[in-house]
Scaffold this motif. Structure first.
Motif: not given
Ligand code: ARG
Length: 262
Positions: A198, A50, A150, A223, A46, A84, A153-154, A101-104, A43, A109
């Motif tokens: 973040d 990305e 967003q 992440f 960010f 996202f 998101t977290t 995607a910097g996903m926590t 996504a 999840r």
């Molecule tokens: N780290 C946060 C989460 O996992 C935000 C990630 C948003 N990533 C992005 N690609 N927009 O919720």
């Protein structure tokens, strides 16, 4: 037999053997090729994980996943760009095989998907306009503020759980955005007063816009790459790929390139 001839004959046999071996390996790969090919999902918006640069998808996650997959027997066929909040559904319906995607990594999840080992740590920053008079130093200070994050998101979870649920702000003070670029634009346009985002991404926005981090809310997030539940083979491959790129210096080079630190 003269030595030359012996060598030539051996070379000839090697050449034949080599060709046959190459063909059979190629044959194997194309037979099982479909199952070894991965479509990645992310996504953008960010930075520096990305983002789009001159129409091209770039960033730390993009290069890291590409390096990690290159260290496995899988191949990356391409990238899907999604919102996202659509990434986990896209994994579950098979539209993508891996999410970078910097996903926590978190429990909620974890019920829907699996994660690789962690590859980056983060907390949440509360960012405000640089020259504004509003400079909060705790979540309680946000009671009168219009806050943004967003969707999915977290950062949004902090707003829902620690601000709305806790009774600090009514739901009407929350503005949800499809991506953080739009959220930050609305902060600059004074449509919201704070964005919760973040820390490494906040730093990236702060670097080239008149905004600043007011304070950090410690969440201790990590992440990971997201994959389909139960795909242990892919999880194992990504984890050993991560170890490889950490050991061979690629990971350090990429953090230096995208975060300007070692
Ligand atoms: N780290 C946060 C989460 O996992 C935000 C990630 C948003 N990533 C992005 N690609 N927009 O919720």
């Amino acid at each position: 037999m003269p030595r030359e001839a012996r060598v030539d004959r051996r070379r000839y046999l090697q050449a034949i053997g080599g060709t046959v071996a190459t063909l059979s390996v190629a044959g194997c790969q194309s037979d099982s090729g479909d199952s070894q090919t991965l479509t990645a999902g992310t996504a953008p918006g960010f930075p520096p994980f990305e983002m789009k640069q001159d129409g091209e998808l770039v960033g730390f996650d993009v290069e890291l996943l590409e390096a990690v997959v290159a260290a496995t027997e899988y191949e990356l066929s391409g990238w899907e760009e999604l919102e996202f909040k659509s990434l986990i559904p896209a994994l579950n319906n098979g539209n993508v095989d891996v999410v970078a995607a910097g996903m926590t990594i978190n429990d909620e999840r974890d019920k829907a998907i699996d994660f690789s080992d962690p590859y980056y740590s983060s907390n949440q920053a509360i960012i405000v306009r640089e020259n504004g008079s509003f400079s909060p130093s705790s979540l309680e200070d946000l009671s009168e503020a219009a806050v943004g994050a967003q969707k999915g998101t977290t950062g949004e979870s902090v707003i829902k759980d620690q601000l709305i649920e806790a009774g600090t702000i009514p739901e009407s003070q929350y503005n949800a955005y499809g991506n953080y670029v739009l959220a930050v634009e609305d902060l600059l346009n004074e449509n919201v007063d704070v964005i919760i985002i973040d820390v490494p991404v906040a730093n990236s926005f702060v670097a080239d816009r008149p905004i600043k981090s007011a304070f950090v809310h410690e969440t201790g997030e990590q992440f990971g790459f997201g994959i389909q539940s139960g795909n242990d083979e892919l999880a194992g491959a990504l984890n050993s790929g991560l170890t490889t790129v950490e050991d061979d210096g690629t990971y350090r080079d990429l953090t230096e390139k995208w975060f300007g630190q070692k």
